[in-house]
Design a protein around this motif. Structure first.
Motif, PDB file in Angstrom:
ATOM      1  N   VAL A   1       9.332  25.036  12.006  1.00 45.14           N
ATOM      2  CA  VAL A   1      10.476  25.021  11.612  1.00 45.14           C
ATOM      3  C   VAL A   1      11.441  24.427  10.398  1.00 45.14           C
ATOM      4  N   LEU A   2      11.303  23.148  10.738  1.00 50.60           N
ATOM      5  CA  LEU A   2      11.833  22.037   9.332  1.00 50.60           C
ATOM      6  C   LEU A   2      11.308  22.523   8.267  1.00 50.60           C
TER       7      LEU A   2
ATOM      8  N   LEU B   1       9.793  25.431   7.161  1.00 47.54           N
ATOM      9  CA  LEU B   1       9.469  26.850   6.635  1.00 47.54           C
ATOM     10  C   LEU B   1      11.619  26.681   6.464  1.00 47.54           C
ATOM     11  N   GLY B   2      12.332  25.804   7.280  1.00 46.46           N
ATOM     12  CA  GLY B   2      13.787  25.555   6.767  1.00 46.46           C
ATOM     13  C   GLY B   2      13.592  25.359   5.245  1.00 46.46           C
TER      14      GLY B   2
ATOM     15  N   ARG C   1      15.398  26.868   2.288  1.00 53.33           N
ATOM     16  CA  ARG C   1      16.784  26.883   1.314  1.00 53.33           C
ATOM     17  C   ARG C   1      16.332  26.075  -0.019  1.00 53.33           C
TER      18      ARG C   1
ATOM     19  N   ASP D   1      21.118  29.764   1.807  1.00 53.09           N
ATOM     20  CA  ASP D   1      21.800  29.094   2.998  1.00 53.09           C
ATOM     21  C   ASP D   1      21.501  30.267   4.159  1.00 53.09           C
ATOM     22  N   PRO D   2      20.611  30.608   4.507  1.00 51.75           N
ATOM     23  CA  PRO D   2      20.740  31.493   6.045  1.00 51.75           C
ATOM     24  C   PRO D   2      21.457  31.670   6.630  1.00 51.75           C
ATOM     25  N   LEU D   3      22.688  30.708   7.160  1.00 52.12           N
ATOM     26  CA  LEU D   3      24.070  30.712   7.814  1.00 52.12           C
ATOM     27  C   LEU D   3      25.403  31.396   6.520  1.00 52.12           C
ATOM     28  N   ARG D   4      24.517  31.565   5.688  1.00 51.67           N
ATOM     29  CA  ARG D   4      25.757  31.333   4.191  1.00 51.67           C
ATOM     30  C   ARG D   4      27.319  31.213   4.509  1.00 51.67           C
TER      31      ARG D   4
ATOM     32  N   ALA E   1      17.705  31.372  12.933  1.00 51.93           N
ATOM     33  CA  ALA E   1      18.338  31.009  11.417  1.00 51.93           C
ATOM     34  C   ALA E   1      19.598  29.623  11.483  1.00 51.93           C
TER      35      ALA E   1
ATOM     36  N   TYR F   1      18.796  26.841  13.145  1.00 52.59           N
ATOM     37  CA  TYR F   1      17.464  26.047  13.689  1.00 52.59           C
ATOM     38  C   TYR F   1      17.119  25.740  12.296  1.00 52.59           C
ATOM     39  N   LEU F   2      16.723  26.625  11.467  1.00 50.93           N
ATOM     40  CA  LEU F   2      15.792  26.337  10.236  1.00 50.93           C
ATOM     41  C   LEU F   2      16.744  25.893   8.693  1.00 50.93           C
ATOM     42  N   ALA F   3      18.401  26.273   9.246  1.00 52.72           N
ATOM     43  CA  ALA F   3      18.902  25.778   8.477  1.00 52.72           C
ATOM     44  C   ALA F   3      19.397  24.545   8.561  1.00 52.72           C
TER      45      ALA F   3
ATOM     46  N   ALA G   1      17.836  22.161  10.805  1.00 51.52           N
ATOM     47  CA  ALA G   1      16.681  20.838  11.158  1.00 51.52           C
ATOM     48  C   ALA G   1      16.323  20.076   9.324  1.00 51.52           C
TER      49      ALA G   1
ATOM     50  N   TRP H   1      25.185  38.115  15.643  1.00 58.15           N
ATOM     51  CA  TRP H   1      25.859  37.066  14.393  1.00 58.15           C
ATOM     52  C   TRP H   1      27.377  37.449  14.660  1.00 58.15           C
TER      53      TRP H   1
ATOM     54  N   PHE I   1      28.245  34.780  12.175  1.00 54.03           N
ATOM     55  CA  PHE I   1      28.257  33.212  12.299  1.00 54.03           C
ATOM     56  C   PHE I   1      28.046  32.259  11.272  1.00 54.03           C
ATOM     57  N   PRO I   2      28.407  31.042  10.889  1.00 55.44           N
ATOM     58  CA  PRO I   2      29.236  30.517  11.878  1.00 55.44           C
ATOM     59  C   PRO I   2      30.839  30.557  11.798  1.00 55.44           C
ATOM     60  N   HIS I   3      30.677  31.670  11.198  1.00 53.42           N
ATOM     61  CA  HIS I   3      32.599  31.200  10.320  1.00 53.42           C
ATOM     62  C   HIS I   3      33.502  32.822  12.199  1.00 53.42           C
TER      63      HIS I   3
END
Ligand SMILES: [Fe+2]
Lengths: 52, 608
Positions: free
Chosen positions: A20-21, A23-24, A28, A32-35, B80, B82-84, B86, B159, B180-182
């Motif tokens: 995960v680290l 790939l993350g 990145r 950012d996958p979370l925008r 996602a 965890y990916l963001a 880690a 999401w 998420f996360p907003h």
């Protein structure tokens, strides 16, 4: 859970988290996958909903 | 042929079940009421069994199981995250991953197996819906509107955290969303946590605390934590929050912003907590008004339906009504995730909205849980050898009204149990709102809870505007209104009071239900939805000239609302409730045999 099983599970989880680290960190590079970044002042944050 | 659907929500918070036949809601209930564990998140086996029994159905008669969210889509969000984040979230990863890989990814299979284990017949096919789709359906389909704008706001499902919809006919059409996360729900929960209350249940307390403070931190919240845009959308600066990394909501950055570490749970409340509560409440109201304006603009509708946990913020709902952005709003009484079970079932059954002709909503006063007929109650009372009087309807009303007028507190157990977090007259504790001592009596001797917490009034719908500045009905206690000017009192020498000292001022003719800012979380009671409670209020009004009573849920702090006559009697005997009206049976505390328990029951109920 026996100690051996617990240790094995933790090891597997560590390996998975390592993946995960990596790939993350790679991901990145492309964004950012979370925008989480702010949008330009003129824009908003709405997204078009897809039909389910 | 109409479709019968069994809706289920589970494995997060407040599991529930609902049975819908065609467009008709037959039964709905939360698992916590049966398991007696507050916010029980386990598989709702007892709720399913109860709903099927109320409907007179077996699983064989059910055409489809409707699950309220999409577990795999939820997992993609978890991954996602965890990916963001880690390597910062290792401890959360280590805890949650075995669960996800072990069974959560195949939640629908687990639901199937759990249903099969109930031995109620063959399990029909399972359909899953989106978390916010279930919320939106629960908001619009039972609403009394042909068409409406729909706004769903919660913590997070898969999401989506905030969604706008257009409800028309039997459909809810998705328009816009924030992901998420907003999340406004998570912002509010972060402050709940920071003020020392429990996330996912202490939000009410934070809302109740807000009127004691001043919103001095609101500019800081707007500047640092949440970026609000003119189109109604917003974004959180997640650098100040910890929820991406694990189990806590806030950390050092947040504490630095607000002058020191979080309040310890059950620790003393200081001016900072009052002001934080007032500030986040104000910002929440602003965001909700912006979202409603966006919904108005996108749909052109004049009516708004609300669901999602944030829709339980009745102060914000009151501001929405006051704003006149919409002609009227309707809030799903089970706005939290329990209501997802109902929304999913309504989507799966997809029947005609027959209630529209009646001018009422389809929730039937939210009285969708189990009921107990006179025989069942009498069997219990006789088996226990409990002294009671069996009264005619009129006699019961006049006796109870008399007791209330004398200042007595009465447990009111009538008809079917409510679905959703509020007691609405099925499982309620009632008292005289004119009594200045009532708020502290009820808080300290009956509910065993914090003294700052306000109580809610019930009022005869036809007399509501004489006591409250209310533009519309509030049948589910989800709209806060100001006590009418002519009912307020200005007590000389109380202007300087601050914080909890504000409680010492007598604020109105109905002090027990008037919060320190003169607001009240009103429930309007109509004759056709609850004839029992309406009859009691009418009798009390005739005796005293006051059409208002205090209504609080029938439980003690930390315990789920009572479900059965047994639960009700136990709660009656453990507390200072003076009388219990259970169906047509009246029990007086003074007649009851002494109550004793071998164990310390207070120690066994976790604090909320
Ligand atoms: Fe939700």
């Amino acid at each position: 859970m026996t100690f051996a099983r617990h240790a094995l599970l933790t090891l597997l989880l560590l390996l998975a988290y390592l993946l995960v680290l990596v790939l993350g960190l790679l991901g990145r590079l492309f964004g950012d996958p979370l925008r989480r970044r702010p949008a330009p002042a003129s824009a908003g944050y709405w997204r078009q909903s897809r039909r389910y | 042929m109409s479709t019968t659907a069994l809706g289920i929500s589970s494995y997060y918070h407040d599991s529930a079940a609902a049975v819908v036949e065609g467009g008709h809601i037959v039964a709905a209930a939360q698992q916590e009421r049966f398991s007696r564990r507050r916010h029980d998140a386990g598989f709702p086996a007892l709720a399913v069994a109860s709903c099927l029994a109320e409907a007179g159905r077996k699983l064989d008669d059910v055409d489809v199981i409707a699950y309220y969210e999409d577990p795999r889509l939820k997992f993609s969000r978890v991954l996602a995250t965890y990916l963001a984040t880690a390597p910062r979230a290792w401890s959360s990863f280590r805890r949650s991953m075995p669960e996800w890989l072990g069974w959560k990814l195949r939640t629908l299979g687990v639901v199937h197996d759990e249903l099969a284990r109930l031995d109620l017949g063959a399990v029909p096919p399972i359909r899953r819906f989106r978390h916010h789709e279930s919320h939106a359906a629960s908001a619009f389909l039972p609403s009394p509107y042909e068409s409406a704008a729909v706004l769903c706001v919660d913590g997070v499902g898969e999401w989506a955290t905030t969604t706008l919809w257009h409800g028309r006919d039997r459909r809810v059409e998705p328009l816009r969303e924030l992901r998420f996360p907003h999340s406004l729900g998570l912002l509010y929960s972060a402050f709940t946590y920071f003020c020392g209350f429990k996330v996912d249940s202490g939000e009410y307390k934070l809302m109740g605390l807000a009127p004691y403070g001043r919103p001095v931190y609101a500019p800081l919240i707007r500047e640092k934590l949440v970026d609000i845009r003119p189109d109604g959308s917003f974004r959180l600066d997640t650098g100040y929050f910890e929820f991406l990394y694990g189990q806590v909501m806030t950390g050092r950055g947040f504490a630095e912003l607000f002058g020191g570490p979080r309040r310890e749970p059950e620790g003393p409340l200081t001016e900072r907590e009052f002001d934080l509560a007032a500030s986040v409440q104000l910002v929440t109201e602003e965001i909700m008004l912006n979202l409603a304006a966006a919904a108005r603009e996108l749909t052109g509708e004049r009516r708004l339906c609300l669901a999602g946990g944030v829709a339980l913020n009745c102060v914000a709902n009151g501001k929405l009504v006051e704003s006149e952005l919409f002609d009227e709003i309707w809030v799903q009484p089970a706005a939290g995730d329990a209501g997802g079970a109902l929304g999913a079932a309504l989507l799966a059954a997809n029947g005609p909205r027959d209630h529209l002709g009646s001018g009422r909503d389809g929730m039937r006063g939210a009285r969708l849980g189990p009921g107990y007929d006179a025989d069942r109650i009498q069997v219990y009372l006789d088996a226990q050898g409990l002294p009671y009087r069996r009264l005619a309807t009129d006699e019961l009303r006049s006796t109870v009204a008399g007791l209330l007028a004398e200042g007595k507190v009465v447990g009111w157990f009538q008809g079917r149990m409510e679905f959703g977090p509020r007691a609405l007259g099925g499982r309620s504790i009632l008292g005289d709102a004119r009594n200045a001592e009532m708020q502290s009596t009820m808080n300290l001797k009956i509910k065993f809870r914090e003294s700052f917490r306000p109580f809610a009034p019930i009022v005869l719908a036809e007399h509501a505007t004489e006591y409250f500045d209310l533009r519309q009905d509030s049948p589910y206690m989800l709209i806060v209104a100001q006590v009418a000017e002519q009912r307020r009192l200005q007590q000389a020498g109380t202007e300087h009071l601050r914080g909890l000292d504000l409680l010492r001022a007598r604020r109105s003719q109905i002090p027990a239900v008037t919060h320190v800012d003169h607001s009240a979380r009103v429930q309007t009671v109509a004759q056709d939805t609850d004839p029992d409670l309406h009859g009691l209020l009418t009798e009390f009004h005739a005796r005293t000239g006051c059409p208002v009573l205090v209504n609080t849920s029938f439980n003690v702090r930390g315990e789920p609302i009572v479900a059965t006559p047994e639960d009700a009697y136990r709660c009656f005997m453990r507390t200072d409730i003076d009388a219990l009206a259970i169906g047509r049976f009246l029990l007086l505390k003074s007649d009851q045999p002494p109550w004793h328990e071998d164990t310390d029951w207070r120690g066994q109920i976790p604090l909320d």
